[in-house]
Design a protein around this motif. Structure first.
Motif, PDB file in Angstrom:
ATOM      1  N   LYS A 206      59.301  21.061 -25.137  1.00 50.65           N
ATOM      2  CA  LYS A 206      60.165  22.202 -24.824  1.00 50.65           C
ATOM      3  C   LYS A 206      61.626  21.775 -24.810  1.00 50.65           C
ATOM      4  CE  LYS A 206      60.996  25.645 -21.153  1.00 50.65           C
ATOM      5  NZ  LYS A 206      60.521  26.126 -19.827  1.00 50.65           N
ATOM      6  N   ALA A 207      61.913  20.621 -24.236  1.00 50.75           N
ATOM      7  CA  ALA A 207      63.288  20.125 -24.198  1.00 50.75           C
ATOM      8  C   ALA A 207      63.804  19.860 -25.604  1.00 50.75           C
ATOM      9  CB  ALA A 207      63.360  18.857 -23.354  1.00 50.75           C
ATOM     10  N   LEU A 208      62.977  19.255 -26.441  1.00 51.49           N
ATOM     11  CA  LEU A 208      63.404  18.928 -27.796  1.00 51.49           C
ATOM     12  C   LEU A 208      63.724  20.177 -28.600  1.00 51.49           C
ATOM     13  CD1 LEU A 208      60.849  16.087 -28.593  1.00 51.49           C
ATOM     14  CD2 LEU A 208      63.260  15.824 -27.980  1.00 51.49           C
ATOM     15  N   LYS A 209      62.951  21.229 -28.415  1.00 49.93           N
ATOM     16  CA  LYS A 209      63.224  22.476 -29.135  1.00 49.93           C
ATOM     17  C   LYS A 209      64.516  23.119 -28.636  1.00 49.93           C
ATOM     18  CE  LYS A 209      60.972  21.812 -31.947  1.00 49.93           C
ATOM     19  NZ  LYS A 209      60.926  21.927 -33.422  1.00 49.93           N
ATOM     20  N   SER A 210      64.815  22.944 -27.360  1.00 47.43           N
ATOM     21  CA  SER A 210      66.089  23.426 -26.830  1.00 47.43           C
ATOM     22  C   SER A 210      67.259  22.683 -27.465  1.00 47.43           C
ATOM     23  CB  SER A 210      66.121  23.244 -25.308  1.00 47.43           C
ATOM     24  OG  SER A 210      67.405  23.517 -24.789  1.00 47.43           O
ATOM     25  N   PHE A 211      67.048  21.417 -27.805  1.00 50.50           N
ATOM     26  CA  PHE A 211      68.101  20.603 -28.410  1.00 50.50           C
ATOM     27  C   PHE A 211      68.314  20.938 -29.890  1.00 50.50           C
ATOM     28  CE2 PHE A 211      67.133  16.723 -25.475  1.00 50.50           C
ATOM     29  CZ  PHE A 211      67.491  17.483 -24.372  1.00 50.50           C
ATOM     30  N   GLY A 212      67.388  21.709 -30.495  1.00 50.82           N
ATOM     31  CA  GLY A 212      67.439  21.908 -31.934  1.00 50.82           C
ATOM     32  C   GLY A 212      67.058  20.657 -32.684  1.00 50.82           C
TER      33      GLY A 212
ATOM     34  N   ASP B 290      58.143  21.405 -13.046  1.00 51.13           N
ATOM     35  CA  ASP B 290      58.588  22.451 -13.967  1.00 51.13           C
ATOM     36  C   ASP B 290      59.224  21.933 -15.252  1.00 51.13           C
ATOM     37  OD1 ASP B 290      60.957  21.458 -13.009  1.00 51.13           O
ATOM     38  OD2 ASP B 290      61.630  23.313 -12.059  1.00 51.13           O
ATOM     39  N   GLY B 291      59.283  20.626 -15.440  1.00 48.90           N
ATOM     40  CA  GLY B 291      59.857  20.070 -16.658  1.00 48.90           C
ATOM     41  C   GLY B 291      61.364  19.913 -16.641  1.00 48.90           C
ATOM     42  N   ALA B 292      62.020  20.294 -15.544  1.00 55.51           N
ATOM     43  CA  ALA B 292      63.483  20.200 -15.485  1.00 55.51           C
ATOM     44  C   ALA B 292      63.949  18.753 -15.493  1.00 55.51           C
ATOM     45  CB  ALA B 292      64.007  20.921 -14.243  1.00 55.51           C
ATOM     46  N   LEU B 293      63.225  17.871 -14.811  1.00 52.51           N
ATOM     47  CA  LEU B 293      63.596  16.461 -14.803  1.00 52.51           C
ATOM     48  C   LEU B 293      63.493  15.876 -16.205  1.00 52.51           C
ATOM     49  CD1 LEU B 293      64.269  13.796 -13.318  1.00 52.51           C
ATOM     50  CD2 LEU B 293      61.800  13.498 -12.978  1.00 52.51           C
ATOM     51  N   GLU B 294      62.403  16.163 -16.886  1.00 50.41           N
ATOM     52  CA  GLU B 294      62.206  15.655 -18.236  1.00 50.41           C
ATOM     53  C   GLU B 294      63.329  16.131 -19.168  1.00 50.41           C
ATOM     54  OE1 GLU B 294      58.242  15.609 -16.174  1.00 50.41           O
ATOM     55  OE2 GLU B 294      59.984  16.923 -16.235  1.00 50.41           O
ATOM     56  N   MET B 295      63.701  17.393 -19.032  1.00 47.22           N
ATOM     57  CA  MET B 295      64.799  17.939 -19.827  1.00 47.22           C
ATOM     58  C   MET B 295      66.099  17.181 -19.562  1.00 47.22           C
ATOM     59  SD  MET B 295      66.073  20.584 -21.787  1.00 47.22           S
ATOM     60  CE  MET B 295      65.123  22.102 -21.576  1.00 47.22           C
TER      61      MET B 295
ATOM     62  N   ILE C 287      73.500  17.419 -29.343  1.00 41.49           N
ATOM     63  CA  ILE C 287      72.339  18.282 -29.140  1.00 41.49           C
ATOM     64  C   ILE C 287      72.801  19.696 -28.841  1.00 41.49           C
ATOM     65  CG2 ILE C 287      70.807  16.432 -28.374  1.00 41.49           C
ATOM     66  CD1 ILE C 287      71.358  17.292 -25.493  1.00 41.49           C
ATOM     67  N   LEU C 288      71.948  20.653 -29.172  1.00 38.65           N
ATOM     68  CA  LEU C 288      72.211  22.045 -28.822  1.00 38.65           C
ATOM     69  C   LEU C 288      71.699  22.305 -27.412  1.00 38.65           C
ATOM     70  CD1 LEU C 288      71.154  23.819 -32.151  1.00 38.65           C
ATOM     71  CD2 LEU C 288      73.393  22.901 -31.508  1.00 38.65           C
ATOM     72  N   ASP C 289      71.984  23.480 -26.910  1.00 37.47           N
ATOM     73  CA  ASP C 289      71.491  23.886 -25.593  1.00 37.47           C
ATOM     74  C   ASP C 289      70.962  25.311 -25.707  1.00 37.47           C
ATOM     75  OD1 ASP C 289      70.862  23.897 -22.931  1.00 37.47           O
ATOM     76  OD2 ASP C 289      72.909  24.285 -22.230  1.00 37.47           O
TER      77      ASP C 289
ATOM     78  N   PHE D  40      74.149  33.677 -31.687  1.00 39.04           N
ATOM     79  CA  PHE D  40      74.105  32.332 -32.258  1.00 39.04           C
ATOM     80  C   PHE D  40      75.438  32.005 -32.913  1.00 39.04           C
ATOM     81  CE2 PHE D  40      73.179  29.356 -35.755  1.00 39.04           C
ATOM     82  CZ  PHE D  40      72.575  28.338 -35.034  1.00 39.04           C
ATOM     83  N   ASP D  41      75.966  30.826 -32.625  1.00 40.48           N
ATOM     84  CA  ASP D  41      77.211  30.373 -33.225  1.00 40.48           C
ATOM     85  C   ASP D  41      76.910  29.739 -34.582  1.00 40.48           C
ATOM     86  OD1 ASP D  41      78.714  31.187 -31.042  1.00 40.48           O
ATOM     87  OD2 ASP D  41      78.463  29.267 -30.004  1.00 40.48           O
ATOM     88  N   LEU D  42      77.301  30.414 -35.625  1.00 43.43           N
ATOM     89  CA  LEU D  42      77.033  29.915 -36.967  1.00 43.43           C
ATOM     90  C   LEU D  42      77.838  28.661 -37.267  1.00 43.43           C
ATOM     91  CD1 LEU D  42      77.047  33.244 -38.988  1.00 43.43           C
ATOM     92  CD2 LEU D  42      75.134  31.653 -38.874  1.00 43.43           C
ATOM     93  N   PRO D  43      77.240  27.703 -37.973  1.00 41.78           N
ATOM     94  CA  PRO D  43      78.023  26.548 -38.418  1.00 41.78           C
ATOM     95  C   PRO D  43      79.128  26.988 -39.383  1.00 41.78           C
ATOM     96  CG  PRO D  43      75.662  26.170 -38.681  1.00 41.78           C
ATOM     97  CD  PRO D  43      75.831  27.613 -38.358  1.00 41.78           C
ATOM     98  N   LYS D  44      80.154  26.162 -39.496  1.00 47.56           N
ATOM     99  CA  LYS D  44      81.239  26.475 -40.420  1.00 47.56           C
ATOM    100  C   LYS D  44      80.709  26.574 -41.852  1.00 47.56           C
ATOM    101  CE  LYS D  44      84.938  24.289 -37.739  1.00 47.56           C
ATOM    102  NZ  LYS D  44      85.982  23.221 -37.731  1.00 47.56           N
ATOM    103  N   GLU D  45      81.217  27.539 -42.591  1.00 45.41           N
ATOM    104  CA  GLU D  45      80.887  27.779 -43.995  1.00 45.41           C
ATOM    105  C   GLU D  45      79.466  28.296 -44.199  1.00 45.41           C
ATOM    106  OE1 GLU D  45      81.873  24.495 -46.516  1.00 45.41           O
ATOM    107  OE2 GLU D  45      83.751  24.078 -45.466  1.00 45.41           O
TER     108      GLU D  45
END
Length: 691
Positions: free
Chosen positions: A463-469, A617-622, A636-638, A664-669
């Motif tokens: 779950k944490a990794l998916k939050s990071f993108g 709850d996984g908060a520590l792992e995150m 990393i993203l959030d 969502f903040d689009l990347p440049k270009e």
């Protein structure tokens, strides 16, 4: 001999760069979309109309013969392919390729009645009977003989047919815990091959405990898994045996088909029960496929209506688990709408079906197929939606969403870029999760805490990794660790010195390894080493494990990191760290207050972090992972839970499973191709990225 030769050829093709994806699918297609059809369920006068409608909706392939053994072999040794030939011809008329299926999930009644010894016997003595599916034993030599004979006839007939693109074996093949006589005999043979002599088995199983010693293999029976305190080393081997039976059955089917198949791939459609242990074990398959249903009465989604959208990680996890096995994957069954077999079967939220399709695509799939084209008029699945309703003409809401997805993909093919084109900052976050189902098997028999959940523990990190993108691969020990800047091995209980040495090499060469509690505490037989508790890891982590503790769920303990408090109860290890280690988190209560719970240290060019506690709850792992990636200069993203982002073919795909819009903040270009940056619930954003 035939099997060894095939595997050698497959290995050579892989070495030459001919992966499953490159060999069987054209990357320029992005993905293909198909739908199940059962000609035997409908009057032949309706077939032409149905195939034309499939074509008009945009489908590119269909799927036949999954449960049709009774129609293919109505009498023992007598085959009828005329009806199937007609269906294949009509599909081709409308430019629909065909996936052919072996019908081994549903043996005909003549087989069950004439040869009752092939039926599965459950642990309590119940013998399964004709009238459902998957009631035949994979361990039965007679059943295999009859099944292979039918499959060979089918493969001989269609193996050189260019209208057939591939084969699906069986249907959702699972690991059978079968107690019939054939299974017991096969289990003894499995043990004889593994241990050679009975002394070696006794040593491995620790049979000196409780007077369990065997004097011959003939004394061994299948373990009664429901019997309290049954030898868990024996059960570990039984689970290995049971998984091997399923794998062998699929392997032999695949090799048989490949005697005749010309340029046709072979796969099967697993249910993603990751802990069963058979997924990826049939090496002669060309790639792996899975089945996924998202809305069936649970409430794993987000918010009040989350049960209409589904768990945000359910498809992503399956993508990241199946894709790394052989480099590509497909989804053979994806929910088309309301189903009939759940505890409660609600309508999906409008847009949810399309969201699931994009979720499959985002992970890198080469095809997606839905079950089924027409809602059945009879049988167990009458209330299971199709693309078309029971009248045979009305398109369902999910049918329209499939058609929309197909049209979107056809438009995106104009923007094709190589699959490997991904942003550098995305690839820098690439992470492996080391996974071995046997760890779950071992832990399950001695959980020590009823609230422990092995897969739930893994999911906290995922779950944490998916939050990071972060792009994630679930990998096995035979993969190249060096391909990943980061690796997590959660609760990896069964280990040996060879694996620890491989971890040390990975870290020394620049990898960042995160190990968690319950790792390397037992050997591969599930035995504790003759050493201090957890000592197998000492030369890697530099730590010593003093002891572990378990708490009541209603009276959790606390750990603190950076003045933030986290609750835990399932498992906590009290660590004596090395001098050069940095303590990240400590326990704040109980008689070991102040003792370290999480440590990290540099080793060679990399780092090793040991997380000795499982938070509630996984908060520590995150938060631990949030320290490790930036420390290595990786952005990393959030993303909030429910929003995921992936890249493939020069495309960014953002999915919103949450209960509120997300900007969502689009990347440049970047250029928006589908959707809008403000993504509504069940919405999708697809954008192109600069070269």
């Amino acid at each position: 001999m035939r099997k060894k030769l095939f595997l050698l050829i497959l290995s050579c093709l892989t070495t030459l760069g001919l992966s499953a994806q490159g060999r069987w699918f054209n990357d320029k297609d992005l993905t293909l979309t198909g739908v199940y059809y059962y000609p035997e369920h409908w009057d032949e006068s309706e077939w032409d109309r149905d195939f034309k409608k499939m074509h008009d909706l945009g489908f590119e392939f269909t799927h036949f013969a999954e449960f049709a053994w009774a129609q293919l072999e109505p009498e023992e040794g007598k085959y009828d392919f005329a009806w199937l030939d007609k269906a294949v011809g009509l599909a081709a008329k409308y430019n629909l390729k065909v996936v052919m299926c072996t019908s081994t999930a549903t043996p005909p009644v003549w087989l069950s009645r004439r040869y009752p010894e092939i039926l599965i016997k459950e642990e309590d003595g119940t013998i399964l009977d004709h009238g459902a599916r998957q009631h035949a034993s994979f361990a039965s030599p007679l059943y295999r003989k009859l099944a292979y004979r039918m499959i060979e006839k089918l493969a001989e007939h269609y193996g050189n047919d260019s209208r057939i693109i591939g084969w699906q074996l069986d249907n959702e093949p699972a690991v059978q815990f079968d107690y019939n006589d054939s299974a017991e005999k096969a289990f003894r043979e499995f043990l004889k091959k593994k241990y050679v002599n009975i002394k070696a088995l006794n040593d491995a199983w620790g049979t000196a405990f409780w007077s369990e010693v065997y004097s011959s293999f003939d004394e061994i029976t299948l373990p009664k898994r429901k019997q309290m305190f049954m030898n868990h080393h024996q059960i570990l081997d039984y689970r290995r045996f049971a998984a091997a039976q399923t794998n062998d059955f699929l392997n032999e089917q695949s090799l048989l088909i490949k005697r005749y198949a010309k340029n046709q791939w072979v796969t099967t459609n697993y249910i993603p029960n990751y802990e069963e242990g058979h997924i990826g074990g049939s090496k002669s398959l060309d790639f792996q496929s899975y089945t996924r249903y998202m809305v069936y009465g649970d409430n794993e989604g987000i918010g009040r209506r989350g049960y209409r959208v589904g768990n945000p990680l359910r498809i992503a996890f399956a993508n990241d688990f199946f894709r790394p096995v052989q480099g590509t994957y497909g989804v053979m069954e994806l929910q088309p709408g309301q189903v009939n077999w759940g505890s409660i079967n609600p309508q999906p939220l409008p847009g949810a079906v399309r969201l699931w399709l994009w979720s499959v695509f985002a992970g890198g799939s080469d095809f997606v197929c839905t079950y089924r084209f027409r809602q059945p008029l009879y049988g167990t699945e009458q209330y299971h939606y199709g693309i078309i309703g029971p009248d045979g003409v009305t398109v369902t809401p999910g049918g329209y969403e499939y058609s929309q997805f197909v049209n979107d993909i056809k438009e995106l093919r104009k923007h094709y870029k190589p699959r490997q084109l991904m942003p550098k900052e995305y690839l820098a976050r690439r992470t492996a999760i080391l996974f071995n189902h046997e760890n779950s098997w071992s832990i399950e028999r001695q959980k020590q805490n009823a609230t422990w959940n092995t897969l739930g523990h893994v999911e906290k990190y995922y779950k944490a990794l998916k939050s990071f993108g972060a792009p994630v691969d679930f990998i096995t020990e035979d993969k190249d660790f060096s391909a990943y800047p980061f690796m997590i091995a959660p609760a990896y209980q069964l280990a040996d010195d060879e694996l620890v040495s491989k971890w040390i090499k990975y870290v020394e060469n620049g990898g960042n390894l995160i190990l968690t509690c319950r790792t390397a505490q037992k050997d591969r037989f599930g035995r504790l080493p003759k050493a201090k508790f957890g000592a197998m890891l000492n030369r890697l982590t530099g730590n010593e494990l003093d002891f572990y503790d378990l708490l009541l769920p209603n009276d959790p303990g606390k750990v603190v990191m950076d003045n933030k408090v986290y609750k835990w109860n399932t498992w906590g290890e009290i660590i004596k760290p090395a001098q050069q280690a940095t303590v990240l988190a400590k326990y704040t209560d109980e008689f070991y207050e102040g003792a370290p719970a999480v440590t990290t240290r540099d080793l060679g060019k990399g780092s090793i972090t040991y997380v000795g506690v499982d938070s509630q709850d996984g908060a520590l792992e995150m938060d631990i992972l949030k320290k490790i990636y930036p420390k290595n200069n990786v952005q990393i993203l959030d993303l909030p839970f429910g929003v995921t982002m992936e890249y493939r073919n020069g495309l960014g795909i953002v999915l919103n499973y949450s209960d509120k819009p997300y900007q969502f903040d689009l990347p440049k270009e970047a250029k928006v191709l589908i959707g809008k940056p403000l993504i509504e619930t069940a919405g999708v954003l697809v954008f192109s990225i600069a070269k």
